[in-house]
Every structure is written in structure tokens, then in C-alpha cells.
Design a protein around this motif. Structure first.
Motif, short mmCIF file in Angstrom:
data_model
loop_
_atom_site.label_atom_id
_atom_site.label_comp_id
_atom_site.label_asym_id
_atom_site.label_seq_id
_atom_site.Cartn_x
_atom_site.Cartn_y
_atom_site.Cartn_z
N ARG A 69 19.19 -6.81 13.92
CA ARG A 69 18.42 -6.26 15.05
C ARG A 69 18.05 -4.79 14.92
O ARG A 69 16.98 -4.38 15.36
N SER B 4 23.04 -15.42 18.60
CA SER B 4 23.61 -14.53 19.62
C SER B 4 23.79 -13.11 19.09
O SER B 4 23.90 -12.17 19.87
N LYS C 156 21.81 -9.91 20.27
CA LYS C 156 22.07 -9.10 21.46
C LYS C 156 23.11 -8.05 21.11
O LYS C 156 24.14 -8.37 20.52
N HIS D 194 18.47 -6.94 24.02
CA HIS D 194 18.25 -8.15 23.26
C HIS D 194 17.07 -7.91 22.32
O HIS D 194 16.02 -7.43 22.75
#
Ligand code: ADP
Ligand code: ZN
Ligand code: ZN
Length: 745
Positions: A316, A337, A340, A348
Motif C-alpha cells: 500500500r 486485508s 488497510k 484503506h
């Protein structure tokens, strides 16, 4: 160029109280040079000590009378000038997720500029072992002791870490240079993640896309050229050609002079995947991951900013790589998941990517075999454009899946953790020398110890979770690491029947050895994979056929292809259904689907056995049928009835406290503040506040945890409640208590 005489500046301290800009005058010589995002020095506080801060805004409007304001002292040289986009992004994150501006800025900015780029270097011998040894003898005769020390080691190992040689072996750089010049050794930097192309991956052109694949590429690019920006969702099983589509889209973007961000969860960021990108785009690709040092990450940042790369791949945080001309963001395995953040701001990546794409006028492509309910809901509502790929291009047929009812097994006298069907199929595989994966979809549950007489469960004295039994009988807390020996008697009733629940991955391995003597097993769970290295080692060993069975927790179902695996057993599919949160059905479906996808990736067909105590649950039934749509229809109904995301929005306010009473008091007060908002709600549908209550894990490391849930139909209602709570909490100047927000937890 930004004009203005005043700069609003945030001081670089991570504390709520300073989370507001302070205004400074800009000295004449700096006017026109100072812009949002720059790092500056300013006099701050009573002693006017110099501190660092970030410029958030340059303006013509004074906040205070001119004579009362101080001047900006200096621009920090070499500071990354964060474009206003990054500041905007940070401001958005702060608002949407609740955090300090500083924490948000630190998320989007590269880590500290002062960190020097440290290279991991290695020394490789260029001679054969024999040649090296004979050279060693020569050096010893000539009393060239430093040279001898290196060569000694190089007789044993073909490669040595540079630090080891210059450090422990105390060999000077000059000696190494000399050896290098003589062609005895080579010195190279080792970060293949940064530049895997060094591995001489030959460049490869893309495959010709199938009709379904071309349709996706052509629509996205046509939209882009036509100035239309939207979010696309590619729903396709593993092997259906999603990555190939991403590659061709990126190619199209590069042709248009644009750059791309590719998000892939770290666990799926395998060497094979990276290689595919490198073969296609050469050293215009770079990788971000958690093994990079702060300096290396900073380096990536600069390379992107300077236009040295076109594509960044990473988890991310790769979203924050500052490309001058971003054209496309791809987010693979969108449901994961790990997208996040677990720290404030708890952003997120999907929502952030959407905002960023808007900011940068880029397109966003999401992809998954098992879409998150959130994303699929939007696709169904028409907010995302949905594409489906439903053929495996590798030819392999889907595995055949059967469900075994464990209650039935017990009734018929089978007390083993392996159903008769699974045992039978395992035997068959052993005979055919094919491989098996056994999968336990939860870790903490396995191995808990309870009294068979009174039901007392051994718990950690510091955390509100049960202890797990490990090999040798020790009891371990998976949250804080607390350990104790297994007591001989129940601490509650004194009965000697205090036993472990025999179903952890270790126990499964033991049972396998009992049932199938000679079976070679490998185990993969949190205990055997403390480092990324050990994780790779186990997978490689299994891929190379060093074991018949791989036993593991959910980490074995992600990434990695094992063509020789023809049987996958899920030992207790409902374990993950017992989690007390609204996502447990979704998570179970995803895990089972992924597990099923592991069987039969090669030429031979695969079989999957799902053992469960709840064979009637829709997550299990639809996963077995590999029917996402059917699962979605039932799950979304449940979310609508319960007003859970994505049918509604939810915010968890987590209050932690050293003192239980104070935590209770604070969380009650916060709930009150939230409930006032609930009453004042002007929307047609009011927000609902639930709590305060003990968090699911009421205590971790002796810190008490309370939670308040707020539900609303508009996200805005929740951020309003959040703002009110912040206004109440910040002035309190809390030290022993902490308040955190978690949106759509
Ligand atoms: P996914 O990302 O959905 O798992 P991939 O893009 O990795 O799918 O494709 C799966 C396999 O099929 C890969 O080996 C890939 O090289 C191959 N493949 C993909 N697209 C094509 C195509 N158009 N023609 C032939 N093979 C393809
Ligand atoms: Zn007891
Ligand atoms: Zn503990």
C-alpha cells in the motif's frame, strides 16, 4: 509559483496539540521561493528554539497583527519539496480517517530525509574453489594476512556479505579493491528487489491478448484518451489472465508518457511476479517493500520524481511514490486485508487510490478473484465498471471440491482430525508421489488449554486471550509473548485433566507422522516463519519436492504455484467463522476459495476436501461451488439487514487506558459526545451509537481497551462525529489514555 507573505506551517511533532498550522512571515528573499510541502526551520515556543516544520499553505492573509508574527528562519536544504498534491492527500486522509496532520504527512512523505542510502553489498569470488585455495596458500606464504582472511572464507563460501568482511574480518577497503582489480572477487550491491534486471532477465514481449482481455485493455485506454476517468474492476479467478491485462495497460500508459503504480500485497509479491514486470519493462520498473531501508525507500522516491522509472510495484505505501505524470493505478488482490493500515491514519489503500486517482487525473483498475464486498457492491451499483474473466488460460481445470461433515465423522466413530475421505485421498497421493497441502484457517484457536472437568481456560494474565500450547508443553500468549509451563492441576478446581486442544499445526504434523509413518512434512505458521527468509525457504523446499505435505495456516494459500499439489485439505473450515466480527463470512469464503485454487495448478486435476462442523453455512457451500456471485448475494443481504458495511458505514472508536476505571470513564464520556450528535442528526437517516463496551480483546499488555461503534448511512455523518470527539478529547491533553478511530473496521 506561490505568492504570498505568510506561510502556514505545521511543526514536526507528533502530538495532537500541535496539530494546527502556525503562521509565520516569509522574509523577502524567500518570497516566491517558498511553497507548500517545503521543510523549513522556524523559531517556536518561549525560547524561540529553532524547529522544523512543513509548509502547508502560502497565503496573503495574516492571521495575527503583522508585528506579532515571527519570520521563517530558513529553508531546510535538500528537503524533498512535497508537491501540494501530497499535502492535499494528507489533508484528505486526516479528515477521512481521523489522525493528526503530522501523522498523515508522515504517511505520504518519504521517511526522514537525513537517512543516508545504505547499500547492501556482497562479495563474490570469481575463481573456482581450488583456485581460491591455492591463492590462499600463496598469501599465507607471503604473510598477506588480510588477503588471507578473506580468501579463507571464500574457500568455504562463494559469497560473503560486504559488512562481514570489512567488519568482523577487519579487511580494509583497499585490500578488497585490490582483489577486485585482480579479478579475484567482484563487489556488487545486493538489493535485487531494487534492480532485479541484473539477473539478466531477457526482455519479453507480451502475449497476444484473448478477446476478453483485449476488451478490457481497449476500453480502459479508450476511456483514458477520451478524458473519461473511472474505476474498473477485473473479476477473474487466478490464472485467468489479469496480470497480463495489467501489463498491457501499463505498456499503453508508458507509450502515452505516463507512469503507473501497481499495488500488490507483500505476501503475493513473489519473485516470479516481479520477474514478469522486469522482463516487460526492464529497469524502468522498481519495487517498494518492507525489506527496503528507509534510505532505499527515499531513493525510490527520488528516482520516481526525477522520472527515472515508469512503474513502481509494492504494497500500500507504494501509493505515495510521487510520479510527475501518473496515468494509472493498478490494485491487484483488491480484497486483501493488508491494504488497510494498522496505524493512524488507518487508511484503506482502495479508497486512498480512488482519491489519488482523482487528484492526479489517473485511471484506477482493481482486480481480484474474490472481490471485497465493498468493491463488488460498488460494481453492482454501477459506480465501478465491471469486467469478468472466467477462463483459466493455463488450461488446468478447476479442482473438484467436496465437503465433509465432521459431526457425522464423530458419530460414525472417527475421532481423528482427518476425515476418512481425506485419509483415503492422502494415501492415494502418497502412492502417486504427488503433493498435499493441509490448511488450518486460524492460528490462535488451535492449541488452547482447558480443564475437561470444569471448563476453565488458561488465559494470559496480561491480555484477554487464551494461551496456546507449544511443543514441550509451554503455554504462550500470541499477543504479548508471555510464557508459562503447563500446570499439572487445574488452577480453578484442582483436577488433573487439564489438556491442550489438539488441533494446532504442530499437532497436525504429529498426527500425520503417526498415521503415515515415513511421510515427509513441512510446517508453516507464525512460529516457523519469524522472518521473510524462513517463509521463502519453506516454500522453496516444498516446491522442490523436499516434502510430501505442507501443513500451515492461511499463509500457505497465498501466492506461489505448486504444480505437483493435487490435493488440498481444509481441516476445519468453520474455525474462521467463529471470529466475532461481521467480516468472518467473507474471510472464510476468500480463504476457502484461495485454498481450493491451490489444487491442480499443474497438468493433473486437483481435489479439495473441506472438513467442517457447519456444512450448511453459505460461505462454505458457495466456496465449494466456487460461485462468487451466489456468495455475494447472500452476504450482501446479511450486511443490509445488519446495517454493516458496505450497506452502511461504520466507525470504531478505540479507547485505550492504563487504568481500567479511567478508561471506562473516558469511553463513557466519548459515547455521550457521540450520542449527542446522534440526536442532532439532520440527515433523514440518523447515525447510531453503540457502546461503550470492552473491546473483543479487552486487555493487551496490561493496557485496557474499550470500543464504541457508530453506524451511519453517510460517511460524512461519521466524520462529523469524529470531529466532535476530537474537539472533546484534544483539549484534555491525555497522557495515559489514547483515542483512535477505525473506519469500516
Ligand atoms: P492472473 O493474474 O489472473 O492470475 P495471469 O495474467 O498470471 O493471470 O495469467 C495466467 C497464465 O496465463 C500465465 O502463465 C500467463 O502467462 C498466461 N496468459 C495470460 N494471458 C494469456 C494469453 N492472452 N495467451 C496465452 N497465455 C496467457
Ligand atoms: Zn478445572
Ligand atoms: Zn499476553
Amino acid at each position: 509559483m506561490t505568492k504570498g507573505k505568510y506561510a502556514n506551517i505545521i511543526i514536526d511533532i507528533s502530538h495532537e496539540k500541535v496539530d494546527r498550522p502556525f503562521q509565520y512571515k516569509i522574509p523577502e528573499e524567500m518570497q516566491g521561493r517558498l511553497e507548500a510541502g517545503m521543510c523549513v526551520q522556524i523559531p517556536f515556543g518561549t525560547g524561540s528554539r529553532l524547529r522544523q516544520g512543513y509548509v502547508v499553505e502560502v497565503t496573503d492573509r495574516p492571521q495575527f497583527p503583522d508585528e506579532k508574527q515571527k519570520f521563517v528562519a530558513a529553508i531546510v536544504a535538500d528537503s524533498v519539496s512535497v508537491k501540494s498534491d501530497a499535502i492535499k492527500l494528507a489533508a484528505w486522509m486526516k479528515e477521512a480517517y481521523g489522525s493528526t496532520m503530522i501523522a498523515a504527512l508522515k504517511t505520504v512523505l518519504p521517511v526522514k530525509q537525513t537517512v543516508r542510502h545504505k547499500e547492501k553489498k556482497k562479495i563474490t569470488r570469481l575463481l573456482t574453489k581450488e583456485e581460491t585455495c591455492s591463492l590462499l596458500g600463496e598469501c599465507l606464504r607471503k604473510h598477506q594476512t588480510a588477503r588471507a582472511r578473506v580468501l579463507q572464507e571464500l574457500c568455504e563460501e562463494a559469497e560473503l556479505p560486504y559488512e562481514l568482511v570489512t567488519g568482523k574480518l577487519n579487511v580494509s577497503v583497499a585490500v578488497l579493491k585490490n582483489l577486485q582489480e585482480q579479478g579475484v572477487i567482484s563487489i556488487e550491491s545486493e538489493s535485487y528487489y531494487r534492480n532485479p534486471v541484473k539477473l539478466e532477465a531477457a526482455r519479453e514481449k507480451g502475449r497476444e491478448l484473448s478477446r476478453e482481455q483485449s476488451l478490457i485493455r481497449d476500453s480502459v485506454l479508450a476511456d483514458y484518451d477520451g478524458g473519461k476517468r473511472t474505476v474498473y474492476f477485473v473479476h477473474g479467478i487466478t490464472g485467468s489472465g489479469k496480470t497480463e491485462v495489467y501489463l498491457s495497460l501499463i505498456e499503453g500508459m508508458i507509450k502515452r508518457g505516463k507512469q503507473c503504480i501497481v499495488l500488490i500485497p507483500e505476501i503475493a509479491l513473489t519473485y516470479q511476479t516481479l520477474l514478469r514486470f522486469y522482463k516487460r519493462f526492464g529497469d524502468r520498473v522498481s519495487v517498494m517493500n518492507s525489506t527496503l531501508s528507509a534510505g532505499e525507500k527515499y531513493d525510490q522516491w527520488q528516482r520516481a520524481q526525477k522520472g527515472e522509472i515508469d512503474v513502481i510495484i509494492g504494497p500500500r505505501s507504494a501509493l505515495f511514490v510521487p510520479f510527475p505524470n501518473l496515468g494509472l493505478i493498478v490494485m491487484d488482490e483488491e480484497h486483501e486485508s493488508s491494504y488497510k493500515s494498522e496505524t493512524m491514519p488507518r487508511y484503506h489503500a482502495r479508497e486512498t487510490a480512488e482519491y489519488l486517482a482523482g487528484l492526479k487525473n489517473a485511471s484506477l483498475v482493481l482486480g481480484s478473484a474474490t472481490p471485497s464486498l465493498e468493491a463488488y457492491y460498488r460494481a453492482v451499483e454501477g459506480k465501478y465498471k465491471l469486467f469478468t474473466l472466467d477462463r483459466r488460460l493455463t488450461g488446468g481445470a478447476l479442482a473438484s471440491v467436496s465437503i465433509v461433515d465432521l459431526r457425522q465423522e464423530l458419530r460414525e466413530g472417527n475421532r481423528s482430525i482427518f476425515s476418512r475421505k481425506l485419509q483415503e485421498l492422502m494415501e492415494e497421493r502418497m502412492g502417486r508421489k504427488e503433493q498435499i497441502m493441509l490448511f488450518l484457517n486460524r492460528r490462535g484457536y488451535a492449541g488452547f488449554v482447558s480443564c475437561r472437568s470444569c471448563g476453565y481456560v488458561m488465559k494470559c494474565p496480561h491480555c484477554d486471550v487464551s494461551l496456546s500450547q507449544h511443543l514441550g508443553g509451554r503455554l504462550v500468549c500470541h499477543y504479548c509473548g508471555y510464557e508459562m509451563p503447563l500446570p499439572k492441576k487445574c488452577p480453578s478446581c484442582g483436577s488433573p485433566y487439564i489438556l491442550g486442544f489438539k488441533a494446532g499445526t504442530q499437532q497436525i504434523e504429529e498426527q500425520l507422522h503417526k498415521r503415515f509413518p515415513g511421510m515427509r512434512t513441512l510446517r508453516m505458521d507464525g512460529d516457523t516463519t519469524r522472518t521473510r527468509d524462513s517463509y521463502e525457504k519453506i516454500l522453496t523446499a516444498f516446491a522442490e519436492g523436499e516434502a510430501d505435505v505442507l501443513v500451515g495456516t492461511q499463509m500457505i494459500v497465498k501466492g506461489h504455484d505448486f504444480p505437483n499439489v493435487t490435493l488440498v485439505g481444509v481441516l476445519a473450515a468453520d474455525l474462521s467463522l467463529n471470529d466475532s466480527d461481521y467480516r468472518s463470512g467473507e474471510r472464510t469464503f476468500q480463504l476457502l476459495t484461495q485454498a481450493a485454487g491451490r489444487a491442480g495448478r499443474g497438468t493433473r486435476p486437483g481435489e479439495v476436501v473441506i472438513q467442517t462442523y457447519r456444512p450448511e453455512h453459505y460461505s462454505i457451500i458457495h466456496a465449494a461451488a466456487q460461485d462468487y456471485r451466489a456468495f455475494y448475494e447472500e452476504e450482501i443481504l446479511y450486511r443490509k439487514i445488519g446495517a454493516y458495511p458496505p450497506a452502511a458505514h461504520m466507525m470504531a472508536v478505540l479507547v485505550t487506558a492504563l487504568d481500567e476505571g479511567k478508561g471506562q470513564e473516558l469511553s463513557a464520556k466519548i459515547a455521550e459526545v457521540a450520542k449527542e450528535m446522534e440526536k442532532a442528526g439532520t440527515q433523514e437517516r440518523k447515525a447510531v451509537v453503540i457502546g461503550p463496551a470492552r473491546a473483543a480483546i479487552g486487555k493487551i499488555n496490561d493496557i485496557y481497551r474499550f470500543v464504541i461503534y457508530c453506524k451511519a448511512f453517510h460517511y460524512r455523518q461519521l466524520t462529523e462525529i469524529k470531529d466532535k470527539i476530537e474537539q472533546y478529547v484534544f483539549p484534555l491533553g491525555l497522557r495515559e489514555e489514547n483515542v483512535q478511530f477505525d473506519f469500516n473496521p
